[in-house]
Design a protein around this motif. Structure first.
Motif, PDB file in Angstrom:
ATOM      1  N   ASN A 325       0.821  -1.206   0.137  1.00 18.48           N
ATOM      2  CA  ASN A 325       0.033  -0.035   0.110  1.00 18.48           C
ATOM      3  C   ASN A 325       0.767   1.238   0.299  1.00 18.48           C
ATOM      4  O   ASN A 325       0.530   2.229   0.758  1.00 18.48           O
ATOM      5  N   SER A 326       1.763   1.389  -0.915  1.00 14.44           N
ATOM      6  CA  SER A 326       2.837   2.376  -0.876  1.00 14.44           C
ATOM      7  C   SER A 326       2.681   3.038  -2.190  1.00 14.44           C
ATOM      8  O   SER A 326       2.008   2.443  -3.168  1.00 14.44           O
ATOM      9  N   GLN A 327       3.260   4.140  -2.464  1.00 14.84           N
ATOM     10  CA  GLN A 327       3.481   4.891  -3.835  1.00 14.84           C
ATOM     11  C   GLN A 327       4.681   5.624  -4.126  1.00 14.84           C
ATOM     12  O   GLN A 327       5.358   5.881  -3.158  1.00 14.84           O
ATOM     13  N   PHE A 328       5.100   5.156  -5.518  1.00 14.38           N
ATOM     14  CA  PHE A 328       6.287   5.903  -5.771  1.00 14.38           C
ATOM     15  C   PHE A 328       6.062   6.962  -7.169  1.00 14.38           C
ATOM     16  O   PHE A 328       5.387   6.374  -7.933  1.00 14.38           O
ATOM     17  N   GLU A 329       6.624   7.936  -6.857  1.00 17.16           N
ATOM     18  CA  GLU A 329       6.228   9.027  -7.972  1.00 17.16           C
ATOM     19  C   GLU A 329       7.682  10.066  -8.416  1.00 17.16           C
ATOM     20  O   GLU A 329       8.308  10.126  -7.551  1.00 17.16           O
ATOM     21  N   ASP A 330       7.588   9.946  -9.482  1.00 14.46           N
ATOM     22  CA  ASP A 330       8.763  10.594 -10.204  1.00 14.46           C
ATOM     23  C   ASP A 330       8.655  10.759 -11.743  1.00 14.46           C
ATOM     24  O   ASP A 330       8.227  10.028 -12.466  1.00 14.46           O
ATOM     25  N   LEU A 354       5.617   7.241 -13.140  1.00  9.43           N
ATOM     26  CA  LEU A 354       7.024   7.219 -13.609  1.00  9.43           C
ATOM     27  C   LEU A 354       7.022   8.180 -14.928  1.00  9.43           C
ATOM     28  O   LEU A 354       5.944   8.025 -15.663  1.00  9.43           O
ATOM     29  N   ALA A 355       8.193   8.499 -15.329  1.00  5.98           N
ATOM     30  CA  ALA A 355       8.106   9.268 -16.684  1.00  5.98           C
ATOM     31  C   ALA A 355       8.251   8.374 -17.783  1.00  5.98           C
ATOM     32  O   ALA A 355       8.770   7.340 -17.541  1.00  5.98           O
ATOM     33  N   GLU A 356       7.452   8.831 -18.892  1.00  7.88           N
ATOM     34  CA  GLU A 356       7.740   8.204 -20.222  1.00  7.88           C
ATOM     35  C   GLU A 356       9.231   8.127 -20.405  1.00  7.88           C
ATOM     36  O   GLU A 356      10.013   9.021 -20.522  1.00  7.88           O
ATOM     37  N   GLY A 357       9.748   6.936 -20.732  1.00 12.67           N
ATOM     38  CA  GLY A 357      11.255   6.718 -20.935  1.00 12.67           C
ATOM     39  C   GLY A 357      12.083   6.039 -19.788  1.00 12.67           C
ATOM     40  O   GLY A 357      12.835   5.516 -19.784  1.00 12.67           O
ATOM     41  N   ALA A 358      11.512   6.172 -18.506  1.00 14.82           N
ATOM     42  CA  ALA A 358      12.160   5.799 -17.414  1.00 14.82           C
ATOM     43  C   ALA A 358      11.834   4.302 -17.225  1.00 14.82           C
ATOM     44  O   ALA A 358      10.991   3.753 -17.893  1.00 14.82           O
ATOM     45  N   ARG A 359      12.742   3.677 -16.463  1.00 14.14           N
ATOM     46  CA  ARG A 359      12.648   2.028 -16.335  1.00 14.14           C
ATOM     47  C   ARG A 359      11.731   1.770 -15.142  1.00 14.14           C
ATOM     48  O   ARG A 359      12.134   2.482 -14.074  1.00 14.14           O
ATOM     49  N   LEU A 360      10.972   1.011 -15.421  1.00 19.23           N
ATOM     50  CA  LEU A 360      10.014   0.546 -14.206  1.00 19.23           C
ATOM     51  C   LEU A 360      10.700  -0.486 -13.218  1.00 19.23           C
ATOM     52  O   LEU A 360      10.699  -0.422 -12.180  1.00 19.23           O
ATOM     53  N   GLU A 370      -0.027  -3.940 -14.067  1.00 15.20           N
ATOM     54  CA  GLU A 370      -0.058  -2.803 -14.914  1.00 15.20           C
ATOM     55  C   GLU A 370      -1.045  -1.739 -14.556  1.00 15.20           C
ATOM     56  O   GLU A 370      -0.727  -0.593 -15.024  1.00 15.20           O
ATOM     57  N   ARG A 371      -2.142  -2.172 -14.141  1.00 18.30           N
ATOM     58  CA  ARG A 371      -3.044  -1.272 -13.740  1.00 18.30           C
ATOM     59  C   ARG A 371      -2.601  -0.302 -12.405  1.00 18.30           C
ATOM     60  O   ARG A 371      -3.223   0.773 -12.239  1.00 18.30           O
ATOM     61  N   ASP A 372      -1.703  -0.628 -12.055  1.00 19.54           N
ATOM     62  CA  ASP A 372      -1.055   0.285 -11.029  1.00 19.54           C
ATOM     63  C   ASP A 372      -0.053   1.119 -11.081  1.00 19.54           C
ATOM     64  O   ASP A 372       0.681   1.973 -10.439  1.00 19.54           O
ATOM     65  N   VAL A 373       0.276   1.319 -12.666  1.00 19.10           N
ATOM     66  CA  VAL A 373       1.364   2.148 -13.220  1.00 19.10           C
ATOM     67  C   VAL A 373       0.954   3.153 -13.897  1.00 19.10           C
ATOM     68  O   VAL A 373       0.189   2.973 -15.174  1.00 19.10           O
ATOM     69  N   ASP A 374       1.315   4.179 -13.984  1.00 21.27           N
ATOM     70  CA  ASP A 374       1.176   5.251 -14.751  1.00 21.27           C
ATOM     71  C   ASP A 374       2.212   5.828 -15.403  1.00 21.27           C
ATOM     72  O   ASP A 374       3.163   6.270 -14.437  1.00 21.27           O
ATOM     73  N   ARG A 375       2.289   6.377 -16.398  1.00 19.27           N
ATOM     74  CA  ARG A 375       3.255   7.185 -17.250  1.00 19.27           C
ATOM     75  C   ARG A 375       2.838   8.695 -17.253  1.00 19.27           C
ATOM     76  O   ARG A 375       1.801   8.977 -17.492  1.00 19.27           O
ATOM     77  N   MET A 376       3.985   9.569 -17.184  1.00 21.31           N
ATOM     78  CA  MET A 376       3.814  10.947 -17.335  1.00 21.31           C
ATOM     79  C   MET A 376       4.588  11.421 -18.248  1.00 21.31           C
ATOM     80  O   MET A 376       5.852  10.835 -18.267  1.00 21.31           O
TER      81      MET A 376
END
Length: 530
Positions: A325-330, A354-360, A370-376
């Motif tokens: 139940n944690s979150q990681f933003e960048d 995470l940013a487009e182009g960054a490594r997950l 994948e439903r818990d991952v958003d690209r920005m």
């Protein structure tokens, strides 16, 4: 018990018998011994700074060393040392001030401000039950450490409280603990290195050897750095714990702006609750086994320099980490969110932006959906901008009500939780208060010793034979609604009986300890809500 007095240079006959006959600071140890068990040494707070540049060794036990003004109100004793005001590498580290010798047990040091000092407080032999609170330090190499001296083999501290401390500018550590130091609570502490550079391996907090059973609550460590060539590894950690340490608990802690790891943890049996790590080279650098992270955040890691990678969570070989139940933003393109180099990393209900182009990921990660991952859209190699520290969690009222309802069951009202209340300290943010609570039934230990059920063991690493809580607030409390925003930490001894959950234990007052021999709680009020 007696009260003796000390001033910077002494006055009158310098016997310490009164303020008019205050002893000089150079005779501190003889005055501590004169005060005796249960005594108090009062430092004059408004008669100028203590410019002692030599060490003051303390061998006496059971004494509180505090500071007051001439009118008897609480004050702060200022100590000025020999460290250069704008210290740079190559200059002298500065003097050590207090050296606490083996057997100097049950000491309390409070209400002091250290300026331009090498090490403010150093424990040089084995001691028990040491309290350091209500302190400030500006420009030190270390604020607090335990390191042997002379013929001592260890300098283990069994029972340590460091509370309400602010360290601004350190080159090595704010706090260093080693040997078999145990049963430690570090609470309401901030350490900002202010990027004092060149004193190798700067770390806000450093735990070594077999240090164990340590609780960090509302602790911030930031801006530790070791600048080197671009082709070398840059050190500088917020919190660092070596292999062999164990039972470490982080609650409402912050690591920010450190060159290497925000949390660089090799310990076993570690829990993070509501931790924040941001702007570090690698926000969480985890090597130990049985590490659990809950409700925590990683934000905008930043590679400050050297050969380190930039990442949110890095797991070393042999590490065993579960994130819940944690979150990681960048939004930085250089970030690796989850980098597993030979350990085990499992995610549960954890969200990632995470940013487009960054490594997950790099290396195996389980539980990532994948439903818990958003690209920005990216915002450069790093998107770090300092942000305010967390507010200490959801507050006492909602969390305590939720816990009580779980214990008491549905249909039992807890809105009448607060009928009576008392508080004793109205000082700065994070000051401790004493509260008195009661509901439908009050049960004392002596009246109903079997009703010790329902206590909350929040850390699993509390002191043997003790059940303690700390409630903190920076405002006056008059009604139940005023409890919002107050954080609560519950600690209970695993030695207490594990009975069915039919009652709930509350202790009021900082340092309220359950006394098994007398069947009561000392220095506080106790109620069992059943």
């Amino acid at each position: 018990m007696s009260v003796v007095y000390v001033s910077p240079t002494g006055s009158g006959d310098r016997s310490g018998s009164s303020k008019a006959n205050a002893a000089a600071i150079d005779s501190l140890n003889s005055i501590v011994i004169k005060a005796g068990e249960g005594g108090t040494v009062v430092l004059a707070a408004d008669e100028g700074a203590y410019t002692t540049t030599r060490s003051l060794t303390i061998t006496g036990s059971g004494v509180t060393i505090t500071a007051t003004n001439r009118d008897g109100t609480s004050g702060v004793a200022v100590f000025e040392g020999s460290r250069a005001e704008n210290w740079t590498v190559g200059q002298a580290n500065g003097n050590e001030l207090f050296r606490i010798a083996a057997g100097a047990d049950n000491l309390v040091l409070e209400n002091m401000h250290f300026v331009n000092t090498g090490t403010a407080i150093r424990v040089i032999g084995d001691v028990e039950n040491l309290t350091v609170r209500d302190m400030e330090a500006d420009n030190v190499r270390r604020f607090f450490e335990n390191l042997i001296s002379g013929e001592e083999q260890t300098a283990t501290i069994s029972g340590l409280l460091i509370q309400n401390v602010d360290v601004s500018g350190f080159s090595k550590n704010a706090i260093r603990l080693q040997y078999d130091t145990n049963n430690v609570l570090i609470q309401n502490v901030r350490g900002d290195s202010e990027r004092q550079d060149g004193d190798n391996f700067a770390m806000g907090v450093h735990l070594d050897d077999t240090v164990h059973d340590v609780v960090f609550q509302r602790v911030i460590m930031e801006n530790a750095i070791q600048t080197r060539d671009a082709t070398e590894y840059w050190n500088g950690d917020g919190f660092s714990a070596e292999r062999g340490t164990y039972n470490i608990y982080f609650r409402d802690t912050v690591a920010r702006g450190n060159a290497d790891g925000g949390y660089d943890i090799k310990s076993s049996h570690v829990v993070f609750d509501n931790a924040l790590s941001e702007g570090n080279g690698r926000n969480y650098r985890l090597w130990g086994d049985d590490i659990v992270m809950r409700d925590s955040t990683g934000r905008d890691p930043e590679k400050i320099g050297g050969t380190t990678s930039q990442g949110q969570v890095w797991v070393g070989a042999g590490g065993d980490v579960t994130i819940i139940n944690s979150q990681f933003e960048d939004a930085g393109t250089s970030t690796i969110v989850f980098n597993n180099e030979g350990g085990a990393l499992h995610l549960i209900d954890t969200e990632v932006e995470l940013a487009e182009g960054a490594r997950l990921t790099s290396g195996p990660v389980t539980g990532l959906s994948e439903r818990d991952v958003d690209r920005m859209p990216p915002a450069g190699s790093s998107s770090y901008e300092p942000s305010p520290a967390p507010d200490g969690g959801e507050g006492l009222l909602p969390s305590l009500v939720g816990l009580l309802e779980d214990v008491l069951g549905e249909g039992r009202s807890v809105t009448n939780l607060l009928e009576g209340l008392s508080h004793d300290l109205l000082a700065s943010t994070g000051s401790s208060r004493n509260f008195e609570f009661s509901t439908n039934r009050d049960v004392s230990w002596a009246d109903d010793p079997d009703a010790l059920a329902g206590y909350l063991q929040d850390t699993g690493s509390a002191q043997t034979g003790h059940a303690t809580e700390t409630w903190a607030s920076d405002q006056d409390i008059a009604t139940p609604a005023d409890l919002a925003g107050i954080d609560v930490q519950f600690m209970a001894s695993p030695d207490l009986p594990d009975l069915p959950a039919s009652a709930f234990l509350l202790n009021s007052g900082e340092g309220a300890y359950y006394n098994p021999g007398q069947g009561n709680v000392e220095d506080g009020f106790s109620f069992l809500i059943a």
